[in-house]
Design a protein around this motif. Structure first.
Motif, PDB file in Angstrom:
ATOM      1  N   ILE A  86      35.465 -13.267   3.928  1.00 36.78           N
ATOM      2  CA  ILE A  86      34.713 -13.363   5.185  1.00 36.78           C
ATOM      3  C   ILE A  86      35.075 -14.618   5.983  1.00 36.78           C
ATOM      4  CG2 ILE A  86      32.406 -13.747   6.146  1.00 36.78           C
ATOM      5  CD1 ILE A  86      31.372 -11.721   4.057  1.00 36.78           C
ATOM      6  N   PRO A  87      35.139 -15.802   5.356  1.00 38.52           N
ATOM      7  CA  PRO A  87      35.441 -17.005   6.148  1.00 38.52           C
ATOM      8  C   PRO A  87      36.863 -17.038   6.694  1.00 38.52           C
ATOM      9  CG  PRO A  87      34.377 -17.556   4.051  1.00 38.52           C
ATOM     10  CD  PRO A  87      34.814 -16.123   3.954  1.00 38.52           C
ATOM     11  N   LYS A  88      37.809 -16.314   6.090  1.00 38.37           N
ATOM     12  CA  LYS A  88      39.209 -16.433   6.497  1.00 38.37           C
ATOM     13  C   LYS A  88      39.777 -15.172   7.141  1.00 38.37           C
ATOM     14  CE  LYS A  88      40.869 -15.419   1.783  1.00 38.37           C
ATOM     15  NZ  LYS A  88      41.520 -15.982   0.598  1.00 38.37           N
ATOM     16  N   LEU A  92      37.098  -9.134   9.779  1.00 38.85           N
ATOM     17  CA  LEU A  92      35.978  -8.839   8.892  1.00 38.85           C
ATOM     18  C   LEU A  92      34.742  -9.606   9.331  1.00 38.85           C
ATOM     19  CD1 LEU A  92      34.650  -7.698   6.333  1.00 38.85           C
ATOM     20  CD2 LEU A  92      35.733  -9.563   5.032  1.00 38.85           C
ATOM     21  N   PHE A  93      34.912 -10.896   9.624  1.00 35.61           N
ATOM     22  CA  PHE A  93      33.773 -11.698  10.054  1.00 35.61           C
ATOM     23  C   PHE A  93      33.173 -11.141  11.333  1.00 35.61           C
ATOM     24  CE2 PHE A  93      31.765 -15.049  12.485  1.00 35.61           C
ATOM     25  CZ  PHE A  93      30.924 -15.629  11.549  1.00 35.61           C
ATOM     26  N   GLN A 120      20.033 -16.549  12.133  1.00 38.71           N
ATOM     27  CA  GLN A 120      21.283 -15.864  11.783  1.00 38.71           C
ATOM     28  C   GLN A 120      22.506 -16.697  12.148  1.00 38.71           C
ATOM     29  OE1 GLN A 120      20.789 -13.867   9.701  1.00 38.71           O
ATOM     30  NE2 GLN A 120      19.984 -11.865  10.276  1.00 38.71           N
ATOM     31  N   TRP A 121      22.457 -17.412  13.254  1.00 39.71           N
ATOM     32  CA  TRP A 121      23.572 -18.301  13.588  1.00 39.71           C
ATOM     33  C   TRP A 121      23.727 -19.377  12.520  1.00 39.71           C
ATOM     34  CZ3 TRP A 121      21.632 -18.181  19.230  1.00 39.71           C
ATOM     35  CH2 TRP A 121      22.417 -17.291  19.985  1.00 39.71           C
ATOM     36  N   ASN A 122      22.623 -19.912  12.059  1.00 41.79           N
ATOM     37  CA  ASN A 122      22.688 -20.935  11.014  1.00 41.79           C
ATOM     38  C   ASN A 122      23.235 -20.384   9.706  1.00 41.79           C
ATOM     39  OD1 ASN A 122      21.636 -23.712  11.770  1.00 41.79           O
ATOM     40  ND2 ASN A 122      20.011 -22.451  12.637  1.00 41.79           N
ATOM     41  N   LEU A 123      23.071 -19.095   9.494  1.00 41.70           N
ATOM     42  CA  LEU A 123      23.648 -18.449   8.322  1.00 41.70           C
ATOM     43  C   LEU A 123      25.138 -18.177   8.536  1.00 41.70           C
ATOM     44  CD1 LEU A 123      23.573 -16.878   5.623  1.00 41.70           C
ATOM     45  CD2 LEU A 123      22.704 -14.907   6.899  1.00 41.70           C
ATOM     46  N   LEU A 124      25.469 -17.536   9.638  1.00 40.57           N
ATOM     47  CA  LEU A 124      26.832 -17.084   9.882  1.00 40.57           C
ATOM     48  C   LEU A 124      27.803 -18.219  10.186  1.00 40.57           C
ATOM     49  CD1 LEU A 124      25.665 -14.069  12.001  1.00 40.57           C
ATOM     50  CD2 LEU A 124      27.236 -13.811  10.065  1.00 40.57           C
ATOM     51  N   PHE A 125      27.295 -19.310  10.754  1.00 37.76           N
ATOM     52  CA  PHE A 125      28.169 -20.404  11.159  1.00 37.76           C
ATOM     53  C   PHE A 125      28.059 -21.618  10.234  1.00 37.76           C
ATOM     54  CE2 PHE A 125      27.763 -18.769  15.800  1.00 37.76           C
ATOM     55  CZ  PHE A 125      28.785 -17.866  15.596  1.00 37.76           C
ATOM     56  N   GLY A 131      29.805 -18.427   5.604  1.00 36.46           N
ATOM     57  CA  GLY A 131      30.224 -18.111   6.953  1.00 36.46           C
ATOM     58  C   GLY A 131      31.386 -18.973   7.416  1.00 36.46           C
ATOM     59  N   VAL A 132      31.588 -18.983   8.734  1.00 35.72           N
ATOM     60  CA  VAL A 132      32.623 -19.811   9.350  1.00 35.72           C
ATOM     61  C   VAL A 132      31.942 -21.055   9.923  1.00 35.72           C
ATOM     62  CG1 VAL A 132      34.328 -19.959  11.200  1.00 35.72           C
ATOM     63  CG2 VAL A 132      34.062 -17.832   9.905  1.00 35.72           C
TER      64      VAL A 132
END
Length: 211
Positions: A86-88, A92-93, A120-125, A131-132
């Motif tokens: 997911i991070p790379k 997919l991300f 969700q931003w705090n999770l995904l980023f 996350g990224v």
């Protein structure tokens, strides 16, 4: 292939065509998925869950069939694959990120409540949640983005702003000095204003570092 079936339960919440939150939590626990990691959102996206923590039979079967995982040990291995990629893997991300918008909306609403979007931003980023990472050593992008939107009154987030925030994130990491940004671009107004906000922050001599 006959994948493991979490729909067989004595719980009144479970039906032949769906599994509710309690059953979903048991299943996620069995394959060692935490609720506060991006891999969990990836599972929901893969199975096209209609809402957070709710599976349909069709989505569950089709989703896992696409991975050729028919037993919980294989599913747990696929979770490890998701955590690693997911991070790379930008595609997919982005797929997981965009699915998070309809997944997280309150029933009957077109937009995402700010508090939910922020969570969700705090999770995904954030890197440590799979996350990224958007915060960098020189610019706390994520922190400033949340701060900026809070200052604008915590307005609901529409689909366009949600999706373009991820595009903006990628570009800001590629070039933190806004060489790619144009005032005549087709960015949502909030992101145009955020560019000015960041420039103002930097103009104040902020050398704020991310912990």
């Amino acid at each position: 292939m006959h994948p493991v079936n979490p729909f067989q339960s004595d719980d009144e919440e479970e039906t032949p065509d769906g599994i509710g939150i309690d059953g979903a939590m048991r299943f996620l626990g069995d394959i060692e998925v935490q609720l506060d990691e991006v891999a969990c959102l990836a599972i929901f996206e893969m199975c096209k869950c209609p809402s957070m923590g709710e599976f349909t039979r069709e989505g569950f079967v089709d989703g896992w069939k696409s991975t050729e995982c028919d037993a919980k040990p294989k599913m747990a291995q696929h979770v490890q694959y998701l955590r690693s990629n997911i991070p790379k893997d930008p595609e997919l991300f982005r797929r997981v990120y965009r699915f998070t918008f309809p997944l997280s909306r309150m029933q009957g609403q077109r937009n995402l409540q700010f508090e939910i979007a922020s969570e969700q931003w705090n999770l995904l980023f954030t890197a440590d949640r799979g996350g990224v990472p958007w915060n960098t050593a020189t610019t706390p992008w994520l922190d400033w983005w949340i701060e900026f939107l809070e200052g604008r009154g915590k307005k609901p987030v529409n689909k366009d702003l949600w999706e373009q925030t991820e595009v903006f994130m990628r570009k800001s990491l590629d070039d933190e000095n806004f060489g790619w940004w144009s005032a005549d671009g087709a960015w949502p107004g909030a992101l145009d204003d955020f560019v000015g906000y960041v420039k103002e922050k930097r103009g104040q001599g902020s050398e704020m570092e991310v912990e």
